[in-house]
Write an enzyme that holds these catalytic residues in place. Structure first.
Site, mmCIF file in Angstrom:
data_model
loop_
_atom_site.group_PDB
_atom_site.id
_atom_site.type_symbol
_atom_site.label_atom_id
_atom_site.label_comp_id
_atom_site.label_asym_id
_atom_site.label_seq_id
_atom_site.Cartn_x
_atom_site.Cartn_y
_atom_site.Cartn_z
ATOM 1 N N CYS A 1 13.790 10.289 7.952
ATOM 2 C CA CYS A 1 13.499 9.846 9.318
ATOM 3 C C CYS A 1 14.722 9.936 10.217
ATOM 4 C CB CYS A 1 12.961 8.419 9.295
ATOM 5 S SG CYS A 1 14.057 7.269 8.481
ATOM 6 N N GLU B 1 8.583 1.065 11.874
ATOM 7 C CA GLU B 1 9.671 2.030 11.686
ATOM 8 C C GLU B 1 9.038 3.411 11.711
ATOM 9 O OE1 GLU B 1 12.691 1.172 11.631
ATOM 10 O OE2 GLU B 1 12.692 -0.940 11.087
ATOM 11 N N LYS C 1 0.881 -1.182 0.000
ATOM 12 C CA LYS C 1 0.000 0.000 0.000
ATOM 13 C C LYS C 1 0.911 1.221 0.000
ATOM 14 C CE LYS C 1 -1.947 3.031 1.901
ATOM 15 N NZ LYS C 1 -1.632 4.422 1.500
ATOM 16 N N GLU D 1 8.862 16.214 15.699
ATOM 17 C CA GLU D 1 9.469 15.944 14.386
ATOM 18 C C GLU D 1 8.898 16.925 13.365
ATOM 19 O OE1 GLU D 1 8.331 12.323 12.255
ATOM 20 O OE2 GLU D 1 10.435 12.019 11.742
#
Ligand code: NAD
Length: 496
Positions: free
Chosen positions: A288, A254, A179, A387
């Site tokens: 990331c 993750e 996906k 973040e």
């Protein structure tokens, strides 16, 4: 616009392209023009169900799970060949769709091919353990593919991250349902052709596009999908874990990061500056493992701030397709607004803006932000804690080793960390004390695909990379064999 753009992207299920069962689509835009360039099939529960059944059928009846490792490895290597042959096209599509600078997109396409070569090598050298209990018993391990795997990926470096999951799951023998992220579906549209040409049997690769909360959510709860590998935001990971709990699925998570880059006064300041800048401004800062909090020891703090600010001002921001561009356009106007809101928050909370913070004057349209450096950032500020996932970095002073470790760990995240010092004993001490899944000491972010990849705390659960990935997509079963006459305690013999 680039040439030969498909105006429509469909699902790929059981070896054939298909629209959504209900015909639904969603629009996707490019980050430079913010114009709709394609309509994408919006997958729903019915499409996921069809894909899961196709994968299940390929798992129970198809040749892929039982194929000899060497034969499967050949197919994986042919996939790598197909990616390499299309490297320029993959990079072009990725740059167009995500705003990633073209030179960096080329590097990501090369890494995608390497993902397949690496796992092809791994499976032909893999072995299963055996355990001897004296002369009495032998146990040997059967490693079996776990079943259809659901792979849910984010929009940053989409093609590379999709292959980072596809390569080990396919290598392990698992059919997959991918996906892709809804903001960056374009490069994934090349995967079916590459895989089919390489000899991947029908039903082994299934791809369903769609909105996360609809298509992704249906995949997570589908009973025929025992493994979900997810890369994305921490809050999404939490929702997926909750949704997957009733099905007791194997999960690899993750998630986000807010990684520290710690620069001690004795560091090689030239190398540390280069690394700190590359660490947060490469891939548009949409990375990331970005070192988005630079912690500088007081004696070099002013010098480092001035170097970072001076260099950040000279970074070339421009059209992603221009080979001279170092920072391109952010993926989507919503994300652009979110990143700008963090710049405003930094200003409101009293951080000192020393570079960027605004749209570059020469780029009046598109999601562009000049590389932004905030100095004097305190640990209570939002820009230190949350973040941002864009070209924005915080610089914070510290006094000595204990203070550096305290600040580095003053975050909910724990994905990566970078330490710069010429005192190697201290370097090892700090590397061990920082709560992060991956540490680099006097090095920028270089990956070895054999090593564990993943985070601690809110940055994730489980590890990918090398054997860790193969462990995730397989079940180890143990078979015990008696080598001597079995001495079994005899029940039911009393009184006979
Ligand atoms: P996101 O969480 O919004 O979306 C990721 C994927 O999850 C998309 O495909 C999305 O459609 C899907 N999704 C959304 N809601 C879902 C739901 N309820 N159920 C199932 N699927 C759902 O993340 P993003 O904005 O695409 O990516 C950026 C984030 O990814 C950042 O936080 C970044 O740090 C993280 N990231 C982590 C790593 C890592 O390896 N740790 C690597 C790259 C990116």
């Amino acid at each position: 616009m680039i040439s030969d753009l498909p105006g429509r992207l469909d699902h790929f299920i059981g070896g054939a392209w298909s629209p959504s069962a209900d015909g639904a689509t969603f629009a996707v835009t490019d980050p430079v023009g913010n114009r709709v360039y394609a309509q994408v099939a919006a997958g729903g529960a019915a499409d996921i169900d069809r894909a899961a059944r196709a994968a299940h059928c390929a798992f129970t009846d198809g040749p892929w799970p039982a194929m000899a490792a060497r034969q499967r490895a050949r197919v994986l290597n042919r996939i790598a060949d197909g990616i390499e042959r299309r490297g320029a096209r993959i990079a072009e599509l990725e740059t167009f769709d995500t705003g990633l600078p073209i030179t960096q997109a080329h590097g990501q396409a090369e890494r995608a091919a390497e993902n397949f070569r690496f796992f092809a090598d791994m499976i032909v050298t893999a072995h299963e353990d055996a355990f001897r209990t004296g002369t009495a018993q032998l146990g040997y391990v059967l490693r079996k593919p776990a079943g259809p795997a659901g792979l849910i990926t984010p929009w940053n470096t989409p093609f590379m991250l999709e292959t980072w999951k596809l390569a080990p799951s396919l290598a392990a023998g698992c059919p997959v349902i991918l996906k892709p992220a809804e903001w960056s579906p374009l490069s994934a549209s090349l995967l079916p052709e590459i895989m089919t040409e390489a000899g991947v049997p029908d039903g082994v690769l299934n791809m369903v596009h769609g909105i996360g909360e609809v298509a992704g959510a249906a995949l997570v709860t589908h009973p025929l999908v025992p493994r979900i590998s997810f890369t994305g935001e921490t809050s999404t990971g939490q929702a997926i874990m909750a949704a997957a709990a009733p099905g007791l699925k194997g999960l690899s998570m993750e998630l986000g990061g807010k990684s520290p880059c710690i620069v001690f006064a004795d560091a090689d300041l030239d190398a540390a500056t280069d690394s700190a800048l590359f660490g947060v401004f490469s891939l548009n800062g949409e990375r990331c493992t970005a070192g988005s909090r630079i912690l500088a020891e007081r004696p070099v703090y002013d010098e480092l701030v001035s170097r970072l600010a001076g260099r950040a001002e000279r970074i070339r921001v421009g059209p992603p397709s221009d080979p001279a561009t170092e920072v391109g356009a952010l993926i989507h106007p919503d994300h652009y607004r979110r990143v700008l809101s963090y710049v405003q928050s930094g200003l409101d909370e009293g951080a000192r803006l020393v570079a960027g913070g605004r749209r570059p004057a020469h780029l009046p349209a598109g999601n562009y932000l000049a590389p932004t450096v905030f100095a004097d950032v305190g640990p209570a500020m939002r820009i230190f804690r949350e973040e941002i996932f864009g070209p924005v970095v915080c610089v914070t002073p510290f006094e000595g080793e204990a203070d550096a470790i305290r600040l580095a760990n003053d975050t909910r995240y724990g994905l990566a960390g970078y330490v710069w010092t010429r005192d190697l004993r201290r370097g090892h001490r700090v590397a061990a004390a920082v709560d992060a899944g991956m540490l680099w000491l006097n090095s920028h972010n270089v990956r070895d695909l054999r090593t564990p990849f993943g985070g601690v705390k809110a940055s994730g659960l489980g590890r990918e990379g090398g054997q860790h990935s193969l462990d995730f997509y397989t079940d180890s079963r143990i078979v015990h064999v008696a080598l001597e006459d079995a001495r079994v305690p005899r029940f039911g013999t009393e009184g006979s």
